[in-house]
Design a protein around this motif. Structure first.
Motif, PDB file in Angstrom:
ATOM      1  N   ARG A  85      18.031 -10.961  26.634  1.00  0.00           N
ATOM      2  CA  ARG A  85      19.369 -11.569  26.581  1.00  0.00           C
ATOM      3  C   ARG A  85      20.060 -11.409  27.935  1.00  0.00           C
ATOM      4  O   ARG A  85      20.640 -12.351  28.477  1.00  0.00           O
ATOM      5  N   ALA A  88      18.670 -13.791  30.442  1.00  0.00           N
ATOM      6  CA  ALA A  88      19.217 -15.144  30.280  1.00  0.00           C
ATOM      7  C   ALA A  88      20.599 -15.262  30.912  1.00  0.00           C
ATOM      8  O   ALA A  88      20.896 -16.246  31.605  1.00  0.00           O
ATOM      9  N   TRP A  89      21.426 -14.261  30.724  1.00  0.00           N
ATOM     10  CA  TRP A  89      22.756 -14.277  31.359  1.00  0.00           C
ATOM     11  C   TRP A  89      22.612 -14.474  32.874  1.00  0.00           C
ATOM     12  O   TRP A  89      23.439 -15.120  33.507  1.00  0.00           O
ATOM     13  N   ALA A 123      15.013 -13.499  23.559  1.00  0.00           N
ATOM     14  CA  ALA A 123      15.895 -14.649  23.740  1.00  0.00           C
ATOM     15  C   ALA A 123      15.236 -15.720  24.604  1.00  0.00           C
ATOM     16  O   ALA A 123      15.644 -16.888  24.575  1.00  0.00           O
ATOM     17  N   GLU A 348      19.096  -8.893  35.219  1.00  0.00           N
ATOM     18  CA  GLU A 348      20.224  -9.835  35.137  1.00  0.00           C
ATOM     19  C   GLU A 348      20.714 -10.267  36.526  1.00  0.00           C
ATOM     20  O   GLU A 348      21.431 -11.262  36.644  1.00  0.00           O
ATOM     21  N   HIS A 414      25.190  -7.258  31.036  1.00  0.00           N
ATOM     22  CA  HIS A 414      24.708  -7.316  29.645  1.00  0.00           C
ATOM     23  C   HIS A 414      23.454  -6.482  29.429  1.00  0.00           C
ATOM     24  O   HIS A 414      22.908  -6.453  28.332  1.00  0.00           O
ATOM     25  N   VAL A 441      21.234 -21.381  25.896  1.00  0.00           N
ATOM     26  CA  VAL A 441      21.255 -19.934  25.650  1.00  0.00           C
ATOM     27  C   VAL A 441      22.572 -19.337  26.164  1.00  0.00           C
ATOM     28  O   VAL A 441      23.150 -18.459  25.520  1.00  0.00           O
ATOM     29  N   ILE A 442      23.013 -19.819  27.295  1.00  0.00           N
ATOM     30  CA  ILE A 442      24.287 -19.367  27.872  1.00  0.00           C
ATOM     31  C   ILE A 442      25.125 -20.602  28.187  1.00  0.00           C
ATOM     32  O   ILE A 442      24.621 -21.557  28.806  1.00  0.00           O
ATOM     33  N   GLU A 446      29.469 -17.654  27.267  1.00  0.00           N
ATOM     34  CA  GLU A 446      29.067 -17.095  25.969  1.00  0.00           C
ATOM     35  C   GLU A 446      27.571 -17.171  25.775  1.00  0.00           C
ATOM     36  O   GLU A 446      26.919 -18.103  26.262  1.00  0.00           O
ATOM     37  N   TYR A 447      27.067 -16.196  25.061  1.00  0.00           N
ATOM     38  CA  TYR A 447      25.656 -16.204  24.674  1.00  0.00           C
ATOM     39  C   TYR A 447      25.510 -17.059  23.419  1.00  0.00           C
ATOM     40  O   TYR A 447      26.145 -16.787  22.401  1.00  0.00           O
ATOM     41  N   ARG A 448      24.690 -18.105  23.517  1.00  0.00           N
ATOM     42  CA  ARG A 448      24.492 -18.988  22.350  1.00  0.00           C
ATOM     43  C   ARG A 448      23.039 -18.982  21.889  1.00  0.00           C
ATOM     44  O   ARG A 448      22.612 -19.839  21.116  1.00  0.00           O
TER      45      ARG A 448
END
Ligand code: URP
Ligand code: ZN
Ligand code: ZN
Length: 466
Positions: A85, A88-89, A123, A348, A414, A441-442, A446-448
């Motif tokens: 996750r 991805a951010w 993710a 990240e 994150h 995904v981002i 926001e994380y989606r």
């Protein structure tokens, strides 16, 4: 099938920069066409992402991570869920993590254990290298099977005696095997036997602070191991990938091998480009935050690393993401630097830190993408599915805003770790929208995404071997 259109951005790949719209159907990129062209103007979509004033780049490919790695009496603090996750951010959409063979165990058991950790939790997409801790005849046979099923690279350690260490004979045998089966041997090149003598001597002389971690892991012992690994690979007729290169002298060994036309490749990481022994020497026990191996080097080495990234003597930037919290984990080494778990967080931050190098004039935009996306994908058999934006590729696409600067900080990152190795450092841009196989995904801060979206990637053999 959902049609997604990314409009108005500057598409940057390792090969070119072009103002183009990108059409995605389902999980794949299906077409690119010049922004405003008749072709692009005729496209319709279910969802349109406006990338005006942004770069549209392939998702990052980080080929060196250690989620949940048991190490130094504890475990890396990011799970596959939290670590992917966080990746991805930061605009990374593929990781290749290291499964571990236990001493006395089989590669199969080690690989199965890592599949269990990752499956249903990621993710973003993920593959595995295999850490080989115990080279036996059975294990050599297993290496062939793993290559066939898509685990095409193997890490061997010249460091960490009693843990992951392999002697030269074992390394040679593994290299000989990879020369036959098409696998790629990755080495952690430090002379661990000699380092352990220096560790013992330092502790006996009451040199227990984190900075001595850097002092005992001497540059020459990285260079010597790098040289030895290269010669072993030559004898075996095998290609070689040297991970986390930090010392100028080790770069010189790789450059000399490449000048001879050998298939020797080098990787470095942002921590070696931006941090130094000054950090290891921070007062109190703060230096523990920067303990990793190979260690951070004096600042002077950074220029050599940047130069090698420009000349391709180093061809990949990965993170070696292996986070341990300061509280309760790094603290295991208070009073004895050799007990500080080795590793830094960074999955990240890599795309942003390398983009900063573009802003600073150290590398071009295309080289940024080559180092962070295209070459790692090619090196580890994932290209062009990953690492580029082209019809047929997975729609792992990042809308990167080069003007959305922000300070890196533990208070906003994150990753599941209580400090940032880059606390307060400003970066000029960041990922604004991140798609993994066509799914957002981002977006909008926001994380989606969702745990389990990330799929396992069986890999081909390296596309750099001739
Ligand atoms: O300090 C590091 N690099 N920790 C992770 C294990 C390794 O050697 O890559
Ligand atoms: Zn290593
Ligand atoms: Zn590592």
């Amino acid at each position: 099938m959902t049609r997604t259109l990314i409009t108005g951005g500057l598409v940057v790949t390792a090969a070119e920069e072009v103002h183009a719209d990108v059409l995605i159907e389902g999980e794949r990129v299906v077409a690119l066409a010049g922004t405003g062209s008749d072709v692009a103007s005729g496209w319709t979509a279910d969802r349109t992402i406006d990338a005006t004033d942004c770069y549209v780049v392939p998702g990052g490919v980080d080929v060196h991570t250690h989620m949940e790695l048991p190490f130094g009496g504890t475990s890396a603090s990011d799970t596959f869920e939290t670590g992917t996750r966080a990746a991805a951010w930061g605009g990374t959409t593929t990781i290749v993590d290291f499964a571990v063979q236990s001493v006395g165990g089989s590669l199969r058991d080690g690989l199965d254990a890592w599949h269990t950790k990752a499956e249903g939790n990621c993710a973003i997409d993920y593959g595995f290298h295999m850490i080989v801790s115990d080279v036996t005849p059975d294990v050599l046979n297993e290496m062939d099977l793993l290559v066939e099923e898509g685990v095409t690279s193997f890490k061997l350690f010249m460091a960490y005696p009693g843990v992951f260490y392999s002697d030269d004979g074992r390394i040679l045998r593994a290299m000989q095997r990879s020369a036959d089966n098409g696998g790629l041997i990755m080495v952690h090149a430090e002379n661990g036997i000699a380092i352990d003598v220096l560790v013992e001597q330092a502790l006996a002389a009451d040199r227990t602070d984190p900075r001595y971690h850097g002092e005992v892991r001497r540059e020459l012992l990285e260079a010597e191991a790098t040289h030895r690994a290269i010669q072993l690979a030559r004898v075996a007729g095998a290609p070689l990938y040297v991970v986390h290169v930090s010392a100028e002298q080790a770069v010189a060994e790789i450059a000399a091998a490449r000048d001879l036309g050998l298939n020797v490749f080098g990787e470095t990481c942002p921590q070696y480009l931006y941090l130094s022994t000054d950090n290891l020497a921070e007062p109190g026990f703060e230096g523990a935050k920067y303990v990793c191996s190979t260690p951070l080097r004096p600042r002077e080495h950074q220029d050599a690393l940047w130069r090698a990234l420009r000349t391709n003597d180093l061809s990949v930037v990965s993170t070696d993401h292996c986070p341990f919290c300061f509280t309760g984990q790094k603290e295991l080494g208070r009073g004895d630097f050799s007990k500080i778990p080795n590793g830094l967080p960074g999955v990240e931050n890599r795309m942003d830190l390398l983009h900063q190098a573009v802003v600073d004039g150290r590398i071009s935009r295309r080289r940024w993408i080559e180092l962070a996306c295209a070459t790692p994908a090619r090196m580890f058999g994932l290209y062009p599915r990953k690492g580029t934006i082209t019809p047929g590729a997975d729609a792992d696409v990042v809308v990167f805003d080069p003007h959305a600067g922000y300070p890196l900080s533990a208070s906003t990152h994150h990753m599941n770790v209580d400090y940032s190795a880059y606390e307060g450092r400003h970066v000029a841009g960041r990922a604004r929208t991140v798609l993994s196989r066509g799914s957002v995904v981002i977006e909008d801060g926001e994380y989606r995404g969702r745990a389990g979206h990330g799929a396992y990637l069986p890999r081909g053999t390296s596309q750099y071997l001739v």
